[in-house]
Design a protein around this motif. Structure first.
Motif, PDB file in Angstrom:
ATOM      1  N   ILE A  22       0.833  -1.202   0.000  1.00 55.97           N
ATOM      2  CA  ILE A  22       0.000   0.000   0.000  1.00 55.97           C
ATOM      3  C   ILE A  22       0.871   1.256   0.000  1.00 55.97           C
ATOM      4  CG2 ILE A  22      -1.647   1.352   1.364  1.00 55.97           C
ATOM      5  CD1 ILE A  22      -2.908  -1.013  -0.017  1.00 55.97           C
ATOM      6  N   LYS A  58      -7.188 -10.176  -1.502  1.00 62.26           N
ATOM      7  CA  LYS A  58      -7.545  -8.762  -1.381  1.00 62.26           C
ATOM      8  C   LYS A  58      -7.244  -7.994  -2.672  1.00 62.26           C
ATOM      9  CE  LYS A  58      -6.536  -8.763   3.613  1.00 62.26           C
ATOM     10  NZ  LYS A  58      -7.899  -8.530   4.109  1.00 62.26           N
ATOM     11  N   LEU A  60      -4.262  -7.669  -4.157  1.00 63.48           N
ATOM     12  CA  LEU A  60      -2.955  -7.018  -4.201  1.00 63.48           C
ATOM     13  C   LEU A  60      -1.929  -7.797  -5.015  1.00 63.48           C
ATOM     14  CD1 LEU A  60      -2.611  -5.859  -0.468  1.00 63.48           C
ATOM     15  CD2 LEU A  60      -3.372  -4.530  -2.436  1.00 63.48           C
ATOM     16  N   ARG A  72      -0.475  -6.426  -8.341  1.00 61.24           N
ATOM     17  CA  ARG A  72      -1.522  -6.095  -9.298  1.00 61.24           C
ATOM     18  C   ARG A  72      -1.723  -4.582  -9.381  1.00 61.24           C
ATOM     19  NH1 ARG A  72      -6.664  -9.972  -8.400  1.00 61.24           N
ATOM     20  NH2 ARG A  72      -7.158  -9.041 -10.430  1.00 61.24           N
ATOM     21  N   ARG A  74      -3.405  -0.973  -9.079  1.00 63.09           N
ATOM     22  CA  ARG A  74      -4.236  -0.444  -7.999  1.00 63.09           C
ATOM     23  C   ARG A  74      -5.724  -0.586  -8.320  1.00 63.09           C
ATOM     24  NH1 ARG A  74      -3.673   3.032  -3.607  1.00 63.09           N
ATOM     25  NH2 ARG A  74      -5.529   4.247  -3.127  1.00 63.09           N
ATOM     26  N   TRP A  77      -7.240  -3.601  -6.780  1.00 62.02           N
ATOM     27  CA  TRP A  77      -7.235  -3.769  -5.327  1.00 62.02           C
ATOM     28  C   TRP A  77      -8.647  -3.659  -4.769  1.00 62.02           C
ATOM     29  CZ3 TRP A  77      -2.656  -0.123  -3.548  1.00 62.02           C
ATOM     30  CH2 TRP A  77      -1.470  -0.574  -4.133  1.00 62.02           C
ATOM     31  N   ASN A  78      -8.920  -4.431  -3.745  1.00 61.79           N
ATOM     32  CA  ASN A  78     -10.211  -4.348  -3.057  1.00 61.79           C
ATOM     33  C   ASN A  78     -10.136  -3.200  -2.041  1.00 61.79           C
ATOM     34  OD1 ASN A  78     -12.641  -4.692  -1.796  1.00 61.79           O
ATOM     35  ND2 ASN A  78     -12.199  -6.722  -0.964  1.00 61.79           N
ATOM     36  N   LEU A  79     -10.325  -1.988  -2.540  1.00 60.55           N
ATOM     37  CA  LEU A  79     -10.101  -0.806  -1.706  1.00 60.55           C
ATOM     38  C   LEU A  79     -11.094  -0.658  -0.561  1.00 60.55           C
ATOM     39  CD1 LEU A  79      -9.181   1.784  -4.487  1.00 60.55           C
ATOM     40  CD2 LEU A  79      -7.636   0.654  -2.874  1.00 60.55           C
ATOM     41  N   LEU A  84      -7.173  -2.954   3.916  1.00 64.78           N
ATOM     42  CA  LEU A  84      -6.602  -1.993   2.979  1.00 64.78           C
ATOM     43  C   LEU A  84      -6.895  -0.566   3.406  1.00 64.78           C
ATOM     44  CD1 LEU A  84      -6.289  -4.575   1.188  1.00 64.78           C
ATOM     45  CD2 LEU A  84      -6.696  -3.086  -0.774  1.00 64.78           C
TER      46      LEU A  84
END
Length: 246
Positions: A22, A58, A60, A72, A74, A77-79, A84
């Protein structure tokens, strides 16, 4: 490895690697080396493998034959994942991230308050009152104030009795926790109890419009407190970059 209290080796590996990704230590598209992680974190191959599996879930990481494991983009991403959100705000959250959180709160919380004013039960009101009492009792205890504030807004969303809206708690909590940590940590904030009390009164009275108005006032005050808390740092940074006077 930086230790994360309350977590076992597996949890600590997830935390440490997740925070690094992150933070941008490993840019999207870069290949990660599990063996290097084992050495750096001082953990076994199994711990690293399981940690990477969690981070992959998640969004990433991804693993492909011949390419290995890569970070991966952004966009993948599972923001909205609670971890996260927490990792993004755990060190120095960016202005864009804080603005995004503020915008989500401005969308979700007024709607939640409107529904809560018409759907709340007596047990909902009890939960909101208890949280408000805890806020009033917290005084200058920043940690206690943060937890009480979180409890208040959690109870508010629950009072809307919409399961999907309640799931937005993870975003609201992230935004509140980050904002409160900055504001209360700086000891530069206005008394938020009165505006929270106005919101409670509107919900008790079953007045949706008044509830929305109270939330909007609360959010405006929250933004002002945050701006005041970060301003001294900005001023120092600006002063530090100014050329010396002749």
């Amino acid at each position: 490895m930086v230790t994360h209290p309350g977590k076992g080796l597996h949890g600590q590996a997830v935390e440490e690697l997740g925070r690094r990704i992150i933070r941008g230590d490993y840019p999207p598209g870069s290949v990660v080396d599990p063996i290097k992680f084992e050495t750096e974190l001082g953990v076994s191959k199994t711990v690293v493998r399981e940690a990477m599996r969690v981070l992959a879930s998640k969004g990433l990481l991804e693993s492909k034959q011949k390419r290995g494991t890569t970070i991966r983009p952004r966009a993948d991403w599972n923001l909205l994942d609670s971890d996260l959100l927490r990792w993004q705000g755990s060190s120095a959250p960016t202005d864009d991230f804080l603005e995004d959180l503020a915008e989500v709160r401005a969308i979700v919380e007024p709607a939640g308050a409107r529904l809560a004013a018409t759907r709340r039960t007596e047990s909902d009101l009890v939960a909101i009152r208890l949280a408000l009492d805890a806020m009033a009792a917290a005084g200058t205890d920043a940690d206690a104030m943060v937890e009480a504030d979180l409890a208040f807004h959690r109870a508010l969303l629950d009072a809307a009795h919409n399961e999907l809206l309640s799931r937005m708690e993870v975003v609201i909590e992230a935004g509140l926790r980050i904002r409160d940590r900055i504001v209360h940590g700086a000891q530069h904030f206005s008394d938020s109890v009165p505006v929270h009390r106005e919101l409670l009164r509107a919900i008790e009275a079953g007045d949706p419009d008044a509830a929305v108005s109270a939330v909007e006032s609360l959010l405006t005050q929250a933004s002002k407190d945050l701006a005041a808390a970060v301003q001294p740092k900005d001023d120092r940074d600006e002063a530090a970059t100014e050329p010396p006077q002749e």
